[in-house]
Scaffold this motif. Structure first.
Motif: not given
Ligand code: HEM
Length: 413
Positions: A1-3, A10-13, A18-20, A151-152
């Protein structure tokens, strides 16, 4: 998440989504937003001393027109539509997304007409730097406390996703602009310490203080040492309401900063020798309130301080060129830290009515005029120059919102 923002895609997003747990607020009617794209202050959080705080996550996307020559009205409509969707999708705030879209001299050179505002090409601003220059057409700066929103927004603007915050994207920015350089940043107490083990430029042992918003251990951006937004706003001509931006990307190498300097010496080199002598700075400098303490005396006695203490401070040097005739600051600095390329670095946007004000401050910060004092060398005992390395420079016009979509040099449609 930090990075996540640094990595992007898309993967980072999906990890962020999921975490939001809270929804991201939608924007109001874009008509209610300020015409100056740089007018973030009234929407920014402030700390206890009323200093403005920047959002935690930042993206700087360099953009190139996908076609040669002069952009068409259709291109302009596409950019206007993409940016209007962004404004509607996210509140103009920390919880939503703040933005500004700016243009280079290279962009305006596509047209026959001259640009109706002075905007010099970027150049070297010290004899000891060899930066690359931003010759892309445009720069989109996006900022948010929410990495998922950022990111979105990026994915949707690039056409990788159909919706922004549940709103359909009719025309992605990528129909007319492609990303040629992606820079990321962050700002917030604790964030540099949390990331220090993952980057080059910081010595082992975790020296970056937990409470610091900057890798160098101090806080910057005190309200009284920053220009107001009014003071950096262009006041006449077709771009009235806008501003100019210089963006530097700077690498930090802090081994000697942390291993050879004690706290007092760091204060001397960051602020001034008198700040250290008088014990003005505690920790990251939170105790300074809304003013760094760089007053007329600190600035005017810089030579005496150089002789007496063998060093000069970064802030006192820069301040020499950062005051108008009434003593008010000329530059509005909105710099953020970065881990791009695995290096401790920073992205340094500075807003001012004219780029020449930035150039003058940078010249003052170079302190070349002080190197006749025996202990002061061009990069040693000379503020923070020993520890920072300029990699890129770019100059931009930030047009008012009304003409932010692919403006012509005269501001006409
Ligand atoms: C790693 C890089 C840098 C760090 C850590 C840093 C940090 C600081 C700090 C702690 C201050 C004093 C507090 C404040 O007034 O905000 C300051 C002031 C200032 N810095 Fe920097 N700075 C950096 C790079 C630069 C660069 C590249 C410039 C551009 C020329 C610059 C221009 C200024 C100016 C204009 C001031 C305010 C001086 C005044 O008018 O009082 N800084 N900086």
């Amino acid at each position: 998440m930090k990075l996540a923002v640094a990595t992007g895609g898309a993967t980072a997003l999906s990890a962020c989504l999921r975490a939001a747990d809270e929804p991201v607020p939608r924007g109001d009617d874009p008509e209610t937003l300020p015409d100056g794209q740089h007018r973030w202050n009234e929407f920014l959080a402030t700390d206890d001393a009323s200093n403005h705080e920047l959002p935690r996550h930042h993206l700087f996307l360099s953009l190139d027109l996908v076609t040669d020559g002069v952009p068409t009205d259709d291109d302009r409509d596409a950019v206007a539509s993409a940016m209007a969707t962004l404004d509607r999708a996210y509140e103009w705030s920390h919880a939503g997304v703040l933005s500004s879209l700016a243009y280079t001299p290279a962009y305006f050179a596509r047209f026959d007409a001259d640009l109706a505002y002075p905007l010099p090409e970027p150049r070297r601003l010290s004899p000891f730097e060899t930066p690359e220059f931003d010759t892309q057409d445009a720069l989109l700066h996006l900022a948010s406390d929410r990495s998922d929103a950022l990111l979105e927004a990026e994915q949707a603007l690039l056409g990788e996703q159909d919706q922004m915050n549940g709103i359909d994207v009719e025309t992605p920015l990528s129909d007319v602009l492609s990303v040629s350089n992606r820079r990321t940043g962050f700002m917030g107490a604790g964030m540099p310490a949390e990331r220090q083990g993952e980057v080059t430029g910081i010595p082992a042992g975790g020296p970056v203080p937990e409470e610091s918003p900057l890798f160098m251990g101090f806080k910057a951006g005190f309200r009284k040492n920053q220009a107001t937004e009014d003071a950096v706003t262009v006041d006449e001509g077709p771009f009235a309401g806008g501003t100019t931006k210089h963006l530097a990307t700077i690498r930090q190498r802090l081994d000697d900063w942390y291993e050879e300097q004690n706290f007092e010496e760091q204060v001397m080199e960051m602020f001034s020798p008198l700040h250290a002598e008088r014990g003005l700075v505690e920790g990251a400098g939170e105790n300074l309130g809304d003013f760094s303490g760089v007053d007329d005396e600190i600035v005017e006695t810089i030579r005496e301080q150089a002789r007496d203490y063998g060093r000069v401070g970064h802030a006192q040097k820069a301040a020499r060129a950062n005051r108008d005739a009434d003593g008010n600051p000329l530059l509005l600095r909105r710099h953020v830290e970065s881990t791009d390329d695995g290096e401790a670095s920073l992205h340094f946007p500075s807003l001012q009515t004219r780029i020449e004000s930035f150039d003058a401050v940078r010249e003052a910060m170079n302190g070349s005029d002080l190197t006749d004092v025996p202990t002061i060398r061009q990069r040693v005992n000379n503020g923070i120059l020993e520890y920072i390395f300029v990699k890129r420079r770019g100059n931009y016009l930030v047009p008012p919102r009304s003409v932010r979509a692919l403006p012509t040099p005269t501001g006409d449609r």
